[in-house]
Design a protein around this motif. Sequence first.
Motif, PDB file in Angstrom:
ATOM      1  N   LEU A 148      10.814-144.057 -10.765  1.00  0.00           N
ATOM      2  CA  LEU A 148       9.518-143.547 -11.218  1.00  0.00           C
ATOM      3  C   LEU A 148       9.642-142.857 -12.574  1.00  0.00           C
ATOM      4  CD1 LEU A 148       8.030-142.125  -7.896  1.00  0.00           C
ATOM      5  CD2 LEU A 148       7.709-144.370  -8.932  1.00  0.00           C
ATOM      6  N   THR A 149      10.827-142.329 -12.849  1.00  0.00           N
ATOM      7  CA  THR A 149      11.049-141.662 -14.147  1.00  0.00           C
ATOM      8  C   THR A 149      12.125-142.418 -14.923  1.00  0.00           C
ATOM      9  OG1 THR A 149      12.684-140.248 -13.130  1.00  0.00           O
ATOM     10  CG2 THR A 149      10.451-139.365 -13.277  1.00  0.00           C
ATOM     11  N   VAL A 150      12.224-142.121 -16.206  1.00  0.00           N
ATOM     12  CA  VAL A 150      13.242-142.764 -17.048  1.00  0.00           C
ATOM     13  C   VAL A 150      14.626-142.330 -16.544  1.00  0.00           C
ATOM     14  CG1 VAL A 150      14.108-143.045 -19.397  1.00  0.00           C
ATOM     15  CG2 VAL A 150      11.674-142.683 -19.004  1.00  0.00           C
ATOM     16  N   PRO A 151      15.472-143.300 -16.177  1.00  0.00           N
ATOM     17  CA  PRO A 151      16.786-142.907 -15.637  1.00  0.00           C
ATOM     18  C   PRO A 151      17.668-142.264 -16.693  1.00  0.00           C
ATOM     19  CG  PRO A 151      16.609-145.294 -15.807  1.00  0.00           C
ATOM     20  CD  PRO A 151      15.297-144.745 -16.231  1.00  0.00           C
ATOM     21  N   ASN A 152      18.626-141.499 -16.216  1.00  0.00           N
ATOM     22  CA  ASN A 152      19.602-140.898 -17.133  1.00  0.00           C
ATOM     23  C   ASN A 152      20.653-141.972 -17.483  1.00  0.00           C
ATOM     24  OD1 ASN A 152      21.564-139.460 -18.426  1.00  0.00           O
ATOM     25  ND2 ASN A 152      21.436-137.690 -17.060  1.00  0.00           N
ATOM     26  N   TYR A 153      20.465-142.575 -18.640  1.00  0.00           N
ATOM     27  CA  TYR A 153      21.325-143.702 -19.030  1.00  0.00           C
ATOM     28  C   TYR A 153      22.797-143.296 -19.124  1.00  0.00           C
ATOM     29  CZ  TYR A 153      16.810-145.713 -20.359  1.00  0.00           C
ATOM     30  OH  TYR A 153      15.518-146.161 -20.350  1.00  0.00           O
ATOM     31  N   ASP A 154      23.036-142.026 -19.485  1.00  0.00           N
ATOM     32  CA  ASP A 154      24.435-141.583 -19.648  1.00  0.00           C
ATOM     33  C   ASP A 154      25.189-141.640 -18.320  1.00  0.00           C
ATOM     34  OD1 ASP A 154      23.902-140.984 -22.319  1.00  0.00           O
ATOM     35  OD2 ASP A 154      23.026-139.071 -21.735  1.00  0.00           O
ATOM     36  N   LYS A 155      24.452-141.370 -17.219  1.00  0.00           N
ATOM     37  CA  LYS A 155      25.119-141.360 -15.917  1.00  0.00           C
ATOM     38  C   LYS A 155      25.265-142.766 -15.336  1.00  0.00           C
ATOM     39  CE  LYS A 155      24.124-136.681 -14.381  1.00  0.00           C
ATOM     40  NZ  LYS A 155      23.300-135.837 -13.526  1.00  0.00           N
ATOM     41  N   LEU A 156      24.372-143.687 -15.761  1.00  0.00           N
ATOM     42  CA  LEU A 156      24.406-145.044 -15.192  1.00  0.00           C
ATOM     43  C   LEU A 156      25.659-145.805 -15.577  1.00  0.00           C
ATOM     44  CD1 LEU A 156      20.703-146.209 -15.602  1.00  0.00           C
ATOM     45  CD2 LEU A 156      21.858-145.510 -13.522  1.00  0.00           C
ATOM     46  N   GLN A 157      26.159-145.548 -16.784  1.00  0.00           N
ATOM     47  CA  GLN A 157      27.363-146.225 -17.312  1.00  0.00           C
ATOM     48  C   GLN A 157      27.222-147.744 -17.216  1.00  0.00           C
ATOM     49  OE1 GLN A 157      30.628-144.246 -15.275  1.00  0.00           O
ATOM     50  NE2 GLN A 157      30.804-142.816 -16.971  1.00  0.00           N
ATOM     51  N   LEU A 158      26.165-148.270 -17.822  1.00  0.00           N
ATOM     52  CA  LEU A 158      25.888-149.708 -17.791  1.00  0.00           C
ATOM     53  C   LEU A 158      26.578-150.412 -18.955  1.00  0.00           C
ATOM     54  CD1 LEU A 158      22.046-149.468 -17.113  1.00  0.00           C
ATOM     55  CD2 LEU A 158      23.798-150.125 -15.446  1.00  0.00           C
ATOM     56  N   ALA A 159      26.747-151.734 -18.789  1.00  0.00           N
ATOM     57  CA  ALA A 159      27.246-152.558 -19.900  1.00  0.00           C
ATOM     58  C   ALA A 159      26.166-152.604 -20.979  1.00  0.00           C
ATOM     59  CB  ALA A 159      27.556-153.961 -19.387  1.00  0.00           C
ATOM     60  N   PRO A 160      26.536-152.875 -22.231  1.00  0.00           N
ATOM     61  CA  PRO A 160      25.537-152.828 -23.317  1.00  0.00           C
ATOM     62  C   PRO A 160      24.284-153.672 -23.048  1.00  0.00           C
ATOM     63  CG  PRO A 160      27.743-153.035 -24.223  1.00  0.00           C
ATOM     64  CD  PRO A 160      27.882-153.110 -22.745  1.00  0.00           C
ATOM     65  N   ASP A 161      24.458-154.901 -22.518  1.00  0.00           N
ATOM     66  CA  ASP A 161      23.291-155.765 -22.258  1.00  0.00           C
ATOM     67  C   ASP A 161      22.388-155.161 -21.186  1.00  0.00           C
ATOM     68  OD1 ASP A 161      24.191-157.460 -24.112  1.00  0.00           O
ATOM     69  OD2 ASP A 161      24.982-158.990 -22.726  1.00  0.00           O
ATOM     70  N   ALA A 162      23.027-154.684 -20.122  1.00  0.00           N
ATOM     71  CA  ALA A 162      22.255-154.090 -19.022  1.00  0.00           C
ATOM     72  C   ALA A 162      21.561-152.809 -19.486  1.00  0.00           C
ATOM     73  CB  ALA A 162      23.178-153.796 -17.841  1.00  0.00           C
ATOM     74  N   LEU A 163      22.222-152.040 -20.358  1.00  0.00           N
ATOM     75  CA  LEU A 163      21.638-150.806 -20.889  1.00  0.00           C
ATOM     76  C   LEU A 163      20.402-151.121 -21.726  1.00  0.00           C
ATOM     77  CD1 LEU A 163      21.983-147.694 -21.218  1.00  0.00           C
ATOM     78  CD2 LEU A 163      23.268-148.178 -23.298  1.00  0.00           C
ATOM     79  N   ALA A 164      20.532-152.178 -22.579  1.00  0.00           N
ATOM     80  CA  ALA A 164      19.391-152.577 -23.416  1.00  0.00           C
ATOM     81  C   ALA A 164      18.230-153.035 -22.545  1.00  0.00           C
ATOM     82  CB  ALA A 164      19.824-153.692 -24.370  1.00  0.00           C
ATOM     83  N   ALA A 165      18.549-153.772 -21.466  1.00  0.00           N
ATOM     84  CA  ALA A 165      17.495-154.248 -20.553  1.00  0.00           C
ATOM     85  C   ALA A 165      16.820-153.070 -19.856  1.00  0.00           C
ATOM     86  CB  ALA A 165      18.098-155.198 -19.521  1.00  0.00           C
ATOM     87  N   ALA A 166      17.611-152.093 -19.429  1.00  0.00           N
ATOM     88  CA  ALA A 166      17.055-150.917 -18.743  1.00  0.00           C
ATOM     89  C   ALA A 166      16.157-150.119 -19.689  1.00  0.00           C
ATOM     90  CB  ALA A 166      18.188-150.037 -18.222  1.00  0.00           C
TER      91      ALA A 166
END
Lengths: 253, 318
Positions: A148-166
């Motif tokens: 429901l809210t913008v996730p904390n991207y720093d904690k997700l530790q996603l790959a660059p492509d997945a981070l851009a998609a998120a």
Amino acid sequence: MYPLFTYDGIKVTCGVLATVGLYSVLYRENKFYRFFEHLFLGLAAGWTLLTIWVENLKGPWWDIMVGVPPEKAGDPIGNGNWAYILLLPLGLMGYMVFSKKHNWMSRIPIGIILGLWSGQQIQIWYNTYGKQIAGTAQPIWPTTWSSLTVPNYDKLQLAPDALAAAKSQVYLSQAITNFLFLVTVVCVLSYFLFSFDAKSKMVKSASSLGRYLLMIGFGAIFGSTVLMRFTLLIDRMYFIWIEWFNNIILNRH
Amino acid sequence: MNGQKSLGEVLQSLPKQVLYIILIVFTSVPLFFPVKVPNQPLESSVDLYASLMAVKPGETVLFASDWTNSTRGESLGQFNSVMRILMRHNVNVVLYSTGDAQAPRVAQDAIAKLNEERIAAGQKEYKRWENFVSVGFFSNGEATINGMGTSVRSSFNGKKDFAPGRGLTDVYESPILKGREKVSDFPLLIVVTGSKTSNITVERLSGKVPIAFAVTGVMGPETGNFYQSQQIVGFASGLKGLYDLEGLMEDGVNNPDKSGNIAVKSSKYGPIPGFPGEKNDGQGKRYYPTLHFAVGLLILAVIIGNIGMFLSRAGGRK
């Protein structure tokens, strides 16, 4: 040497006297305040006059017109550019505004300046507001319900492509923010509809809400203004108590 | 009436001189007892720091210093912080001013003090002509900045600065301006200002060169519009922006300290180092706690004024 009697000490002490003199108006209007006010205005005007000659007229105009003097003996003198003299009467015409008989002449340089200024306005307007208008087009419908809210991207530790998609998703909290933004823009704009008499209840309500939203905005701006004025006062107090009293009078660093 | 004021009337009729004295006490005493205020830097401040650190060493940036001592409380600290970052990062600077005739002199004095600080710390002097040139003051900001959009060289035509052993020399003979004709030849334009020159810069140069601002608190809200619509790459606003910048200089961004803790995180950037151990504290650290006391006093005054008003009204109804 006791710091009060050094050049820096005398300079800072003069600054403290001027500061106290100017703040003395808070008590009431007095000659001490008037003296420092005139001193400040005189110094500023004198400095500006000198700067305009040295930095705006001498190098970019006078030196080019009369030719650059040789840097050392034996060097050739630079050629002058006599055509630069034509700028002088054009500039002086501006001062004809003070003559009742010849003040029509002042309209020539003013007209040139106004013409140049007007010609730039379309580009300037677009440069200032074009991107801001484009920026008001915000999505107001969420594209994902995964959070429901913008996730904390720093904690997700996603790959660059997945981070851009998120990051490209619109979350519910963002959609609500964008909706409020859009409502604010529309309501504030409706407040400035002066061309016709708004009889519709909806337009009247939007206009009224726009007025309140404007006041909230002005309140925020006024808050920033108050903070800045406080900061300027704090700086003066630092100057008096730390830079002068502590560092110079008490000789403590 | 017995001639005595009620409590409500007393609270509402404090002499203004008393209020000024209280304000002076609240803005003076905390200066002697500095404390650290917890802080999370704004995204705009992080972007300003990141854009300054992104300039490659040896590059030259344009730097509009459009402030004077009238906004010293905010602008001097901002100027010092930005200059410290550029100096430590070995970035060259072309200083110019369109805001006020006093601005170039004020900026040069500030650089001289920063140089004293560097020399005292055993660092290399940031030399005039080799590391920075002062192009000076332009009396018509609109025309100058507009001209820079077409040709920086033409706009700086006839401008001189002191070259070592040569005296006043055309600024374009300085090695740091070599090959930089257009505004797009510069990686960044920084404006530290206490006036509307930030607006004029966006009006005339937006889209032609990355622009970053350090502005006074009054200008913060309007500058936020430029930032939100990506017309500028980052900005520091007022004392809060300065405090952010000083903290970022200490901690960096996504930069783990010795114990592995990251003080400032951002998903926009990779690790950006800070300058721990160097002189990063300045006006921000000195003034920010005091500002909280002043704001506290303001809130207290509003509460007391309102209580006084309610008491007076209640007394009037009896």
